[in-house]
Scaffold this active site. Structure first.
Site, PDB file in Angstrom:
ATOM      1  N   TYR A 191       2.873   2.782  13.884  1.00 46.86           N
ATOM      2  CA  TYR A 191       3.389   3.941  12.777  1.00 46.86           C
ATOM      3  C   TYR A 191       2.643   5.175  13.179  1.00 46.86           C
ATOM      4  CZ  TYR A 191      -0.681   1.516  10.186  1.00 46.86           C
ATOM      5  OH  TYR A 191      -1.924   0.918   9.794  1.00 46.86           O
ATOM      6  N   HIS A 242       0.932  -1.147   0.095  1.00 47.65           N
ATOM      7  CA  HIS A 242       0.038  -0.052   0.111  1.00 47.65           C
ATOM      8  C   HIS A 242       0.795   1.299   0.040  1.00 47.65           C
ATOM      9  CE1 HIS A 242      -2.576  -2.846   2.556  1.00 47.65           C
ATOM     10  NE2 HIS A 242      -2.759  -3.047   1.310  1.00 47.65           N
TER      11      HIS A 242
END
Length: 469
Positions: free
Chosen positions: A133, A70
């Site tokens: 993240y 992605h």
């Protein structure tokens, strides 16, 4: 097994902007501790100050859980909280490194910065793995993503666990091959005031690049109260504001004063707020009118502001506001000459018509061609020059307006002695409308811009405005 006691270090990869960090992890019988994200230390090692706004955690039960590939429209700081992962990254951005691949393993002692447009994918190598993240944009269903198939033959990723033996979502299995992926363009550059003299020079400088957007007041009103909702501002990397109120004398009237403050201060405040909130570089064009012109030397970027009139006051106020934006360039210029009506064309027209004008001879400065301003802005942005103030005028010896008028007459084949030099007071004697005070010395020191690698032009005859219309 997590390695303890490493120094904080950074390693470049084969993909520009994708960097791996070794993180110091301190452990004992109780477990371990690390600084997972430390802005001051990490930016000191060259990491972009990317301004994270959201923290996400991905937990994976089983060995072999595989996600990706992605590419999101934001930057990411990826690290492991517990367990171990194999990561693969593919550059899906426009440019010569499109399709470049980098792979490595991450455990709690490593982290990686993933720039916008680089596809990322992860395969867990231990059970109960969690990785985190930080991202510098909030998740949005309207954001534009790009995807690549995990099994793409061109990328040729050597997965530790074969893809036919792991847990993958049906959606990830059906992502396109690299040949079908549309490269991700860079973030947008917004040029405001694109139909003015400087705006037209910026159009010529940037051309029709698809990531460059040109606006005028009909398509974007920067004085509007809902400006912050006028665009998805996270999609922009740079705003160049070429719009301003420049009617110096009219600004001394009640109506003009309101217009000058609205365009040069209130609107600038809105742009500054947007740029700060969205990590955008804001380019602002300032003026020699922020000074009173009393120095007996060229003005530097560090000289204190001392405007004489309303226009100069609004430009000085705008400078102070722009200086609060973390990423900014203030381009301080003077005596601007661009495509359209300007002093050079006016003098050429008067010469052709046989008129012998009186021209001011007690103001000294340098002309600034809009082509120089546009090229200088482009240079500062593409070379990632230090943010701050830059004087930017055309080069050469300073002259008075009368000197320049004589040059134009000579260049167009007319007698320069037809010009009569007069003082500013004499020139405006008898004026019925308010007249703004002018700085007598408008010379700007060009040391900083030239040391940044940009060389402004200096020949009047090289500019088409010197030709008779």
């Amino acid at each position: 097994m997590t390695e303890y006691g490493k120094q904080l270090t950074v390693t470049e990869t084969s993909i520009p902007g994708l960097v791996v960090f070794d993180l110091p992890v301190h452990g004992d019988a109780r477990g371990w501790f690390k600084e997972n994200w430390q802005r001051e230390k990490m930016t000191a090692l060259g990491l972009a100050d990317f301004g994270p706004v959201q923290n996400n955690i991905s937990f994976n039960d089983a060995v072999g859980t595989t996600r990706g590939i992605h590419a999101e429209p934001w930057d990411k700081w990826v690290s492991v909280a517990t367990g171990r992962i194999f990561g693969a990254w593919v550059d899906l951005r426009e440019g010569p490194t499109f399709g470049a691949v980098f792979t490595t393993e991450l455990d709690p002692s490593k982290a990686i910065f993933v720039p916008r447009g680089v596809g990322n994918s992860y395969q867990t190598l231990e059970a109960d793995t969690a990785y985190t993240y930080l991202v510098n944009d909030h998740w949005s269903p309207t954001a534009e993503y790009s995807f690549l198939n995990l099994a793409d033959e061109t990328a040729g990723i050597d997965w530790p666990i074969p893809l036919d033996q792991v847990e993958i979502s049906e959606k990830d299995k059906n992502h396109p091959r690299l040949a079908q992926v549309t490269p991700i363009p860079p973030k947008k550059i917004l040029i405001i005031g694109a139909n003015g003299q400087l705006g037209r020079a910026l159009r010529a400088e940037y051309g029709d690049a698809p990531h460059v957007e040109y606006t005028d007041r009909s398509s974007l009103d920067i004085t509007a109260p809902d400006l912050e909702h006028a665009r998805r501002w996270r999609d922009y990397s740079v705003i160049i504001n070429a719009a301003a109120y420049t009617k110096v004398d009219l600004a001394e009237t009640a109506e003009g004063r309101r217009g000058a403050w609205a365009a040069n201060v209130t609107a600038i405040t809105g742009l500054a707020r947007i740029a700060t909130a969205n990590n955008i570089t804001l380019v602002h064009v300032s003026s020699d009118y922020v000074f009173d012109g009393t120095l007996d030397r060229p003005y530097t970027e560090d000289d204190p502001l001392s405007p004489l009139g309303v226009y100069g006051q609004t430009k000085a106020a705008g400078d102070q506001i722009i200086a609060t934006v973390p990423k900014h360039y203030i381009i301080r210029t003077s005596w601007v000459i661009g495509d359209g009506n300007n002093f050079v064309r006016t003098m050429a027209t008067l010469a052709q018509r046989g008129i012998n004008p009186n021209v001011v001879n007690d103001q000294t400065g340098r002309l600034t061609f809009t082509t120089d301003i546009a090229a200088g802005i482009h240079h500062l942005l593409t070379t990632h020059a230090d943010h701050g103030i830059y004087n930017l005028t055309s080069n050469g010896e300073p002259h008075t307006w009368a000197d320049i008028a004589k040059q134009v007459f000579a260049l167009t084949g007319h007698d320069p002695d037809r010009i009569t030099g007069v003082t500013t007071d004499d020139y405006f004697a008898g004026a019925t409308a308010p007249i703004a005070p002018r700085p007598a010395n408008s010379i700007l020191d060009l040391t900083k811009i030239t040391e940044a690698g940009f060389s402004p032009s200096g020949e009047l005859q090289s500019y088409p405005g010197a030709e008779a219309p």
